[in-house]
Write a protein that holds these residues in place. Structure first.
Motif, mmCIF file in Angstrom:
data_model
loop_
_atom_site.group_PDB
_atom_site.id
_atom_site.type_symbol
_atom_site.label_atom_id
_atom_site.label_comp_id
_atom_site.label_asym_id
_atom_site.label_seq_id
_atom_site.Cartn_x
_atom_site.Cartn_y
_atom_site.Cartn_z
ATOM 1 N N LEU A 93 -3.013 -2.942 -22.643
ATOM 2 C CA LEU A 93 -1.979 -3.619 -21.850
ATOM 3 C C LEU A 93 -1.625 -2.832 -20.590
ATOM 4 N N THR A 94 -1.575 -1.517 -20.699
ATOM 5 C CA THR A 94 -1.236 -0.688 -19.538
ATOM 6 C C THR A 94 -2.325 -0.783 -18.466
ATOM 7 N N THR A 95 -3.575 -0.606 -18.881
ATOM 8 C CA THR A 95 -4.654 -0.662 -17.885
ATOM 9 C C THR A 95 -4.789 -2.058 -17.290
ATOM 10 N N THR A 96 -4.549 -3.083 -18.098
ATOM 11 C CA THR A 96 -4.609 -4.450 -17.579
ATOM 12 C C THR A 96 -3.534 -4.670 -16.529
ATOM 13 N N THR A 97 -2.338 -4.230 -16.822
ATOM 14 C CA THR A 97 -1.238 -4.386 -15.869
ATOM 15 C C THR A 97 -1.536 -3.641 -14.572
ATOM 16 N N ILE A 98 -2.029 -2.418 -14.679
ATOM 17 C CA ILE A 98 -2.339 -1.627 -13.479
ATOM 18 C C ILE A 98 -3.461 -2.290 -12.677
ATOM 19 N N GLN A 99 -4.486 -2.796 -13.363
ATOM 20 C CA GLN A 99 -5.598 -3.446 -12.659
ATOM 21 C C GLN A 99 -5.147 -4.713 -11.940
ATOM 22 N N VAL A 100 -4.319 -5.507 -12.595
ATOM 23 C CA VAL A 100 -3.843 -6.742 -11.975
ATOM 24 C C VAL A 100 -3.000 -6.425 -10.747
ATOM 25 N N LEU A 101 -2.079 -5.496 -10.886
ATOM 26 C CA LEU A 101 -1.230 -5.128 -9.742
ATOM 27 C C LEU A 101 -2.068 -4.488 -8.624
ATOM 28 N N GLY A 102 -3.031 -3.659 -8.993
ATOM 29 C CA GLY A 102 -3.882 -3.021 -7.986
ATOM 30 C C GLY A 102 -4.727 -4.025 -7.221
ATOM 31 N N MET A 103 -5.324 -4.982 -7.942
ATOM 32 C CA MET A 103 -6.131 -6.002 -7.253
ATOM 33 C C MET A 103 -5.271 -6.862 -6.345
ATOM 34 N N MET A 104 -4.101 -7.227 -6.803
ATOM 35 C CA MET A 104 -3.220 -8.033 -5.958
ATOM 36 C C MET A 104 -2.791 -7.246 -4.711
ATOM 37 N N TYR A 105 -2.548 -5.944 -4.876
ATOM 38 C CA TYR A 105 -2.187 -5.109 -3.732
ATOM 39 C C TYR A 105 -3.333 -5.078 -2.713
ATOM 40 N N VAL A 106 -4.559 -4.903 -3.197
ATOM 41 C CA VAL A 106 -5.718 -4.859 -2.300
ATOM 42 C C VAL A 106 -5.884 -6.196 -1.580
ATOM 43 N N ILE A 107 -5.745 -7.284 -2.316
ATOM 44 C CA ILE A 107 -5.901 -8.613 -1.711
ATOM 45 C C ILE A 107 -4.847 -8.825 -0.634
ATOM 46 N N LEU A 108 -3.596 -8.555 -0.963
ATOM 47 C CA LEU A 108 -2.516 -8.797 0.006
ATOM 48 C C LEU A 108 -2.602 -7.855 1.202
ATOM 49 N N LYS A 109 -2.993 -6.616 0.971
ATOM 50 C CA LYS A 109 -3.106 -5.660 2.086
ATOM 51 C C LYS A 109 -4.208 -6.079 3.053
ATOM 52 N N ASN A 110 -5.325 -6.593 2.533
ATOM 53 C CA ASN A 110 -6.426 -6.994 3.408
ATOM 54 C C ASN A 110 -6.204 -8.361 4.039
ATOM 55 N N LEU A 111 -5.499 -9.245 3.371
ATOM 56 C CA LEU A 111 -5.219 -10.549 3.967
ATOM 57 C C LEU A 111 -4.162 -10.455 5.057
ATOM 58 N N PHE A 112 -3.207 -9.554 4.866
ATOM 59 C CA PHE A 112 -2.111 -9.404 5.821
ATOM 60 C C PHE A 112 -1.994 -7.937 6.230
ATOM 61 N N PRO A 113 -2.931 -7.431 7.062
ATOM 62 C CA PRO A 113 -2.866 -6.018 7.454
ATOM 63 C C PRO A 113 -1.671 -5.763 8.362
ATOM 64 N N SER A 114 -1.126 -4.563 8.246
ATOM 65 C CA SER A 114 -0.004 -4.207 9.120
ATOM 66 C C SER A 114 -0.533 -3.910 10.508
ATOM 67 N N ARG A 115 0.313 -4.043 11.498
ATOM 68 C CA ARG A 115 -0.099 -3.829 12.897
ATOM 69 C C ARG A 115 -0.419 -2.364 13.175
#
Length: 137
Positions: free
Chosen positions: A105-127
């Motif tokens: 459960l811990t690794t699953t939670t970390i993987q899900v949050l990590g993938m979502m972070y990567v997706i959102l960071k690359n879709l909406f990069p900061s200036r």
């Protein structure tokens, strides 16, 4: 300085008639202005081409990001479904220990949050992202 420019004008006329020479100089000036216009047009065409290539690159990047976001979303959903099945079948068939379930459960939670972070960071990069040279400051 003006005299040097006049000296650079090539005179293709055989006769040394002053009227012909003045006419040829005038023709030469007109050709140079035409050449300047052609050069300006070439520069503008190059700028348009550069902008078209930049737009194509942004379009390709957007399509790639969209595809990766869909792929990551499918992967996350499949992984969560697999973990859900493991949790459901644990009591009857698998009988995993509590420490294994906590780790899963811990690794699953970390993987899900990590993938979502990567997706959102690359879709909406900061200036001000210094790692990405394509962003503007």
């Amino acid at each position: 300085m003006l005299e040097n420019l006049l000296d650079e004008i090539q005179d293709n006329v055989v006769s040394t008639d002053i009227d012909n020479r003045a006419f040829n100089e005038e023709q030469s000036y007109e050709r140079k202005s035409d050449q300047r216009k052609l050069t300006e047009i070439d520069i503008l065409k190059a700028q348009v081409n550069k902008l078209e290539l930049r737009n194509k690159r942004y379009k390709d990047n957007t399509e790639l990001r969209r595809g990766l976001a869909i792929l990551f979303t499918i992967t996350i959903n499949a992984w969560l479904f697999a973990v859900f099945l493991i949790l459901l079948t644990n009591t009857k068939t698998l009988k995993l220990s509590d420490s294994v379930l906590i780790t899963l459960l811990t690794t699953t939670t970390i993987q899900v949050l990590g993938m979502m972070y990567v997706i959102l960071k690359n879709l909406f990069p900061s200036r001000k992202d210094k790692n990405n040279p394509n962003t503007t400051t």
